[in-house]
Design a protein around this motif. Structure first.
Motif, PDB file in Angstrom:
ATOM      1  N   ASP A 185     111.274  10.169  29.517  1.00 48.47           N
ATOM      2  CA  ASP A 185     112.078   9.130  29.765  1.00 48.47           C
ATOM      3  C   ASP A 185     113.307   9.683  30.264  1.00 48.47           C
ATOM      4  O   ASP A 185     114.017  10.628  29.747  1.00 48.47           O
ATOM      5  N   MET A 186     113.737   8.974  31.118  1.00 50.19           N
ATOM      6  CA  MET A 186     115.187   9.324  31.689  1.00 50.19           C
ATOM      7  C   MET A 186     116.258   8.740  30.993  1.00 50.19           C
ATOM      8  O   MET A 186     116.224   7.689  30.329  1.00 50.19           O
ATOM      9  N   ALA A 187     117.219   9.305  31.297  1.00 51.33           N
ATOM     10  CA  ALA A 187     118.608   9.272  30.468  1.00 51.33           C
ATOM     11  C   ALA A 187     119.274   8.022  31.032  1.00 51.33           C
ATOM     12  O   ALA A 187     120.091   7.269  30.638  1.00 51.33           O
ATOM     13  N   LEU A 188     119.130   7.928  32.396  1.00 51.60           N
ATOM     14  CA  LEU A 188     119.781   6.950  33.382  1.00 51.60           C
ATOM     15  C   LEU A 188     121.290   7.181  33.311  1.00 51.60           C
ATOM     16  O   LEU A 188     122.064   6.359  32.955  1.00 51.60           O
ATOM     17  N   THR A 189     121.812   8.296  33.565  1.00 49.29           N
ATOM     18  CA  THR A 189     123.242   8.382  33.143  1.00 49.29           C
ATOM     19  C   THR A 189     123.760   7.840  34.383  1.00 49.29           C
ATOM     20  O   THR A 189     125.097   7.644  34.351  1.00 49.29           O
ATOM     21  N   ASP A 190     123.258   7.975  35.558  1.00 49.94           N
ATOM     22  CA  ASP A 190     123.926   7.437  36.704  1.00 49.94           C
ATOM     23  C   ASP A 190     123.268   6.291  37.279  1.00 49.94           C
ATOM     24  O   ASP A 190     122.747   6.088  38.005  1.00 49.94           O
ATOM     25  N   LEU A 191     124.152   5.045  36.536  1.00 49.69           N
ATOM     26  CA  LEU A 191     123.424   3.576  36.823  1.00 49.69           C
ATOM     27  C   LEU A 191     123.642   3.163  38.433  1.00 49.69           C
ATOM     28  O   LEU A 191     122.791   2.565  38.934  1.00 49.69           O
ATOM     29  N   GLU A 192     124.861   3.651  38.963  1.00 46.05           N
ATOM     30  CA  GLU A 192     125.040   3.370  40.092  1.00 46.05           C
ATOM     31  C   GLU A 192     124.007   3.682  41.245  1.00 46.05           C
ATOM     32  O   GLU A 192     123.794   3.194  42.009  1.00 46.05           O
ATOM     33  N   ALA A 193     123.642   5.066  40.910  1.00 47.71           N
ATOM     34  CA  ALA A 193     122.861   5.707  41.920  1.00 47.71           C
ATOM     35  C   ALA A 193     121.405   5.175  41.564  1.00 47.71           C
ATOM     36  O   ALA A 193     120.591   4.865  42.532  1.00 47.71           O
ATOM     37  N   PHE A 194     121.045   4.751  40.374  1.00 50.07           N
ATOM     38  CA  PHE A 194     119.805   4.229  40.091  1.00 50.07           C
ATOM     39  C   PHE A 194     119.664   2.747  40.839  1.00 50.07           C
ATOM     40  O   PHE A 194     118.574   2.482  41.488  1.00 50.07           O
ATOM     41  N   TYR A 195     120.618   2.105  40.729  1.00 42.19           N
ATOM     42  CA  TYR A 195     120.664   0.746  41.630  1.00 42.19           C
ATOM     43  C   TYR A 195     120.477   0.824  43.134  1.00 42.19           C
ATOM     44  O   TYR A 195     119.565   0.106  43.636  1.00 42.19           O
ATOM     45  N   ARG A 196     121.207   1.897  43.673  1.00 39.19           N
ATOM     46  CA  ARG A 196     121.239   1.953  44.987  1.00 39.19           C
ATOM     47  C   ARG A 196     120.001   2.526  45.497  1.00 39.19           C
ATOM     48  O   ARG A 196     119.466   2.027  46.528  1.00 39.19           O
ATOM     49  N   ASP A 197     119.423   3.428  44.602  1.00 42.52           N
ATOM     50  CA  ASP A 197     117.962   3.962  45.237  1.00 42.52           C
ATOM     51  C   ASP A 197     116.945   2.974  44.952  1.00 42.52           C
ATOM     52  O   ASP A 197     116.047   2.845  45.689  1.00 42.52           O
ATOM     53  N   ALA A 198     117.034   2.190  43.946  1.00 40.52           N
ATOM     54  CA  ALA A 198     116.056   0.941  43.776  1.00 40.52           C
ATOM     55  C   ALA A 198     116.126   0.240  44.942  1.00 40.52           C
ATOM     56  O   ALA A 198     114.937  -0.292  45.386  1.00 40.52           O
ATOM     57  N   LYS A 199     117.425  -0.007  45.476  1.00 41.17           N
ATOM     58  CA  LYS A 199     117.404  -1.061  46.574  1.00 41.17           C
ATOM     59  C   LYS A 199     116.781  -0.574  47.625  1.00 41.17           C
ATOM     60  O   LYS A 199     116.146  -1.051  48.514  1.00 41.17           O
ATOM     61  N   LYS A 200     117.277   0.712  48.017  1.00 43.33           N
ATOM     62  CA  LYS A 200     116.736   1.637  49.101  1.00 43.33           C
ATOM     63  C   LYS A 200     115.283   1.488  49.214  1.00 43.33           C
ATOM     64  O   LYS A 200     114.593   1.294  50.176  1.00 43.33           O
ATOM     65  N   THR A 201     114.574   1.741  47.831  1.00 39.18           N
ATOM     66  CA  THR A 201     113.098   1.915  47.984  1.00 39.18           C
ATOM     67  C   THR A 201     112.735   0.369  48.310  1.00 39.18           C
ATOM     68  O   THR A 201     111.486   0.313  48.916  1.00 39.18           O
ATOM     69  N   TYR A 202     113.279  -0.589  47.801  1.00 34.94           N
ATOM     70  CA  TYR A 202     112.793  -1.744  47.858  1.00 34.94           C
ATOM     71  C   TYR A 202     112.613  -2.396  49.395  1.00 34.94           C
ATOM     72  O   TYR A 202     111.927  -2.855  49.928  1.00 34.94           O
ATOM     73  N   ASP A 203     113.880  -1.989  50.130  1.00 33.95           N
ATOM     74  CA  ASP A 203     114.033  -2.394  51.519  1.00 33.95           C
ATOM     75  C   ASP A 203     113.277  -1.324  52.417  1.00 33.95           C
ATOM     76  O   ASP A 203     112.615  -2.062  53.423  1.00 33.95           O
ATOM     77  N   GLU A 204     112.693  -0.391  51.850  1.00 33.73           N
ATOM     78  CA  GLU A 204     111.911   0.550  52.995  1.00 33.73           C
ATOM     79  C   GLU A 204     110.456   0.685  52.529  1.00 33.73           C
ATOM     80  O   GLU A 204     109.718   0.926  53.403  1.00 33.73           O
ATOM     81  N   ASP A 205     110.189   0.539  51.266  1.00 37.91           N
ATOM     82  CA  ASP A 205     108.892   0.616  50.891  1.00 37.91           C
ATOM     83  C   ASP A 205     108.084  -0.741  50.829  1.00 37.91           C
ATOM     84  O   ASP A 205     108.443  -1.339  49.734  1.00 37.91           O
ATOM     85  N   GLU A 206     107.184  -1.045  51.398  1.00 40.49           N
ATOM     86  CA  GLU A 206     106.737  -2.485  51.600  1.00 40.49           C
ATOM     87  C   GLU A 206     105.834  -2.638  50.119  1.00 40.49           C
ATOM     88  O   GLU A 206     105.878  -3.795  49.563  1.00 40.49           O
ATOM     89  N   GLU A 207     105.012  -1.714  49.877  1.00 36.77           N
ATOM     90  CA  GLU A 207     104.208  -1.757  48.585  1.00 36.77           C
ATOM     91  C   GLU A 207     105.043  -1.835  47.447  1.00 36.77           C
ATOM     92  O   GLU A 207     104.705  -2.776  46.556  1.00 36.77           O
ATOM     93  N   PHE A 208     105.940  -1.138  47.347  1.00 38.31           N
ATOM     94  CA  PHE A 208     107.154  -1.161  46.282  1.00 38.31           C
ATOM     95  C   PHE A 208     107.664  -2.632  46.117  1.00 38.31           C
ATOM     96  O   PHE A 208     107.452  -3.358  45.215  1.00 38.31           O
ATOM     97  N   ALA A 209     107.957  -2.986  47.244  1.00 37.43           N
ATOM     98  CA  ALA A 209     108.613  -4.729  47.317  1.00 37.43           C
ATOM     99  C   ALA A 209     107.679  -5.597  46.885  1.00 37.43           C
ATOM    100  O   ALA A 209     108.182  -6.587  46.166  1.00 37.43           O
ATOM    101  N   LEU A 210     106.518  -5.425  47.264  1.00 39.46           N
ATOM    102  CA  LEU A 210     105.659  -6.224  46.756  1.00 39.46           C
ATOM    103  C   LEU A 210     105.155  -6.458  45.357  1.00 39.46           C
ATOM    104  O   LEU A 210     105.254  -7.346  44.444  1.00 39.46           O
ATOM    105  N   ARG A 211     105.263  -4.885  44.751  1.00 41.34           N
ATOM    106  CA  ARG A 211     105.189  -4.907  43.212  1.00 41.34           C
ATOM    107  C   ARG A 211     106.178  -5.572  42.793  1.00 41.34           C
ATOM    108  O   ARG A 211     106.122  -6.142  41.605  1.00 41.34           O
ATOM    109  N   ALA A 212     107.426  -5.399  43.203  1.00 39.68           N
ATOM    110  CA  ALA A 212     108.775  -5.594  42.428  1.00 39.68           C
ATOM    111  C   ALA A 212     108.679  -7.234  42.403  1.00 39.68           C
ATOM    112  O   ALA A 212     109.158  -7.806  41.532  1.00 39.68           O
ATOM    113  N   ARG A 213     108.380  -7.849  43.491  1.00 38.46           N
ATOM    114  CA  ARG A 213     108.280  -9.349  43.635  1.00 38.46           C
ATOM    115  C   ARG A 213     107.315  -9.942  42.525  1.00 38.46           C
ATOM    116  O   ARG A 213     107.403 -10.938  42.062  1.00 38.46           O
ATOM    117  N   GLY A 214     106.276  -9.348  42.431  1.00 34.52           N
ATOM    118  CA  GLY A 214     105.198  -9.636  41.332  1.00 34.52           C
ATOM    119  C   GLY A 214     105.780  -9.350  40.069  1.00 34.52           C
ATOM    120  O   GLY A 214     105.500 -10.289  39.058  1.00 34.52           O
TER     121      GLY A 214
END
Ligand code: ARG
Length: 579
Positions: A185-214
């Motif tokens: 389990d991660m501690a999620l100490t850097d929320l800013e980075a977490f959000y930014r990376d999530a957004k980046k993955t969402y924009d770049e990885d189609e499969e991920f984006a599909l799962r996210a929308r689901g």
């Protein structure tokens, strides 16, 4: 004990005897200059015409009447200018009132008719770092909460956190990805980075984006796995926020969290109800309320969407529901919102719709206490040197470091442990006080040098002033509690001035509660500290030969310290015994 209320009452009684008129507003104000007495009656001119009298004539009649009826309170009553009345308070009366206040644990505050007041403040967003913008609403909202509670109101803290919305599909998918990759389990100490990376993955990885929308759809449908993941995100974020609250001496706890998600189940009914009442209509597949008070570019009533054509609800819908909940379930008489001024239109529209739907009668006051932006010294939004958003934790650490340097500049032989404790109190106090002491609606310039100075209306000055009063008792080993019954005698003008200032505490705290504006308290405490300094210089307390007079002066000092401490406590500023 409220001098203004007492004087108003006397002025009204005297006016009624003269004219038979009830409830006249005498407009009793603190005099701007000593030559105008302590208080002034300013309401003669506006009423003279109504009773068919010359204002000066009416003022002199009222003056005579007050001399007859209120001689115990008033040392002098005088007509001034075209019809003002200057009032000078009687030192004996002031002394008797101070003794009452000294013997009361709540500084003689008159009990209020308690209201239920909901205060919406702090409201950070889940999976995002609390940033300096949230700092202002958190600090100011909490001071108002403390003030209302001290006065005896029933206060409900509403931490309207941003814990719902379409972004959660992406965040859940990313949390899942992180967990899979890191196993633990991660501690999620850097929320800013977490959000930014999530957004980046969402924009770049189609499969991920599909799962996210689901996941968004599943989450909204109450899917257990998605709800658990969502809760994890809320928990991780709030754990950090509660740590920040604790460090900031902010009273918010878990039971105060009433985030956007709380209102989910109410939203379909709200929209149906708005439609049934003819307030909302279908428009291009969406559900919209047209408000004639707002015009769009073509001059037509502006449409506020309450349900999108894909069925999703909006921030506004949630705020309409929250008004209903606060009025109907929480039984609020008053709701105060400490929210960014840029959300004024959003809130006003949500309330307008809530009023139209009958969710909030006019008797319930809905107030947006607007919070301006936090700016850097260059008058631009407050950012790190590289342009990033400043993290709250880093800001508070810097405050402590700077406070350390400030304290060392005054006393370089201070013990290491004491320095550490003191620096935390002074540093956090300085950040809070700087914000609290300004009128909150204006944008606010964050300036380390101003807030960490012993000069002016700052936390270091206030804490030092309080510690200095306390040091008198320490040095002479006197227990302030033994003085409470000492009779007070007032002689020197500085002594009288300090007394009046002490007795104005209730006037001030009542104004803070009414206006929802803690800077009024800061200004007062600064004046009180000044009045004490002038008193302390004019009369040397411990050199006073006569024991009764000395005790009277010590009691004034003790009341000053009690008042400073109580005032600072309503602001959420911790005090120190010595400095
Ligand atoms: N979470 C929002 C933000 O960070 C503030 C919420 C304010 N309160 C409200 N009832 N809308 O901007």
């Amino acid at each position: 004990m409220n001098i203004q209320v007492i004087l108003t009452q006397h002025a009204q009684d005297a006016f009624k005897i003269l004219t038979g008129i009830d409830n006249w507003d005498p407009q009793v104000k603190v005099s701007a200059k000593a030559q105008f007495g302590d208080y002034q009656i300013n309401g003669i001119m506006s009423v003279a015409k109504k009773v068919g009298q010359n204002p000066r004539e009416l003022a002199s009649q009222l003056t005579e009447q007050l001399k007859l009826d209120a001689s115990e309170i008033l040392f002098n009553v005088e007509v001034a200018g075209p019809g003002f009345i200057n009032l000078t308070l009687s030192p004996n009366w002031l002394a008797s009132q101070l003794n009452i206040v000294a013997n009361d644990s709540k500084l003689g505050l008159t009990p209020v008719v308690p209201q239920t007041v909901v205060v919406d403040y702090s409201a950070p967003n889940v999976a995002k770092e609390m940033h300096v913008g949230h700092l202002r609403t958190t600090i100011i909202g909490d001071a108002v909460v403390r003030t209302l509670e001290l006065l005896g109101h029933n206060v409900i803290r509403a931490n309207h956190i941003g814990d719902w919305g379409t972004q959660f599909g992406m965040l859940i998918a990313y949390l899942e990805k992180m967990q899979n990759e890191h196993a633990t389990d991660m501690a999620l100490t850097d929320l800013e980075a977490f959000y930014r990376d999530a957004k980046k993955t969402y924009d770049e990885d189609e499969e991920f984006a599909l799962r996210a929308r689901g996941y968004v759809v599943k989450l909204q449908g109450g899917d257990e796995y998605c709800l658990t993941m969502w809760q994890k995100l809320v928990k991780l974020t709030m754990a950090q926020n509660f740590a920040a609250y604790e460090r900031l001496n902010v009273t918010l706890t878990e039971k105060d969290t009433m985030g956007e998600s709380l209102y989910n189940s109410m939203l379909p009914n709200i929209v149906a109800d708005l439609k049934a009442k003819g307030i909302a209509v279908e428009n291009e597949g969406a559900t919209v309320v047209f408000l004639s008070e707002y015009k769009n570019k073509n001059g037509d009533p502006m449409g506020v969407v309450v349900q999108k054509n894909d069925g999703g609800f909006l921030y506004t819908t949630t705020d309409i529901a929250s008004v209903k909940y606060r009025v109907e379930t929480l039984k609020a008489n008053r709701v105060l919102y400490y929210v960014d001024s840029r959300q004024n239109q959003h809130l006003t529209q949500a309330w307008m719709i809530a009023r139209m739907a009958g969710y909030a009668p006019e008797s319930v006051s809905l107030e947006h206490h607007q919070i301006g932006m936090m700016l850097g010294k260059d008058s631009k939004p407050f950012k790190t040197r590289s342009g990033g958003t400043i993290k709250l934790v880093d800001l508070l650490d810097e405050a402590k470091d700077r406070a350390k340097a400030l304290i060392l500049s005054k006393n370089d032989s201070i013990d290491e442990n004491e320095l550490d404790t003191l620096a935390e109190v002074v540093g956090i106090g300085a950040v809070k006080y700087a914000d609290l002491s300004k009128n909150r609606t204006t944008d606010y310039i964050f300036d380390w040098d101003n807030m960490l100075s012993f000069d002016g209306n700052t936390a270091p000055y206030m804490l030092y002033a309080n510690a200095r009063v306390q040091s008198i008792f320490k040095r002479f080993e006197i227990d302030p509690a033994t003085l409470n019954a000492s009779p007070i005698t007032l002689q020197a003008p500085e002594e009288i001035a300090l007394s009046i200032c002490l007795l104005q505490f209730e006037e001030v705290i009542t104004a803070v509660a009414r206006e929802g504006a803690p800077h009024i308290m800061c200004t007062y405490l600064y004046e009180l500290a000044g009045a004490f300094s002038r008193f302390y210089e004019a009369v040397s307390i411990m050199q006073t030969e006569e024991i009764e007079l000395r005790n009277s002066r010590l009691l004034l000092a003790s009341l000053t310290s009690k008042t400073l401490k109580t005032g600072l406590t309503t602001l959420g500023i911790k005090t120190v015994e010595r400095m």
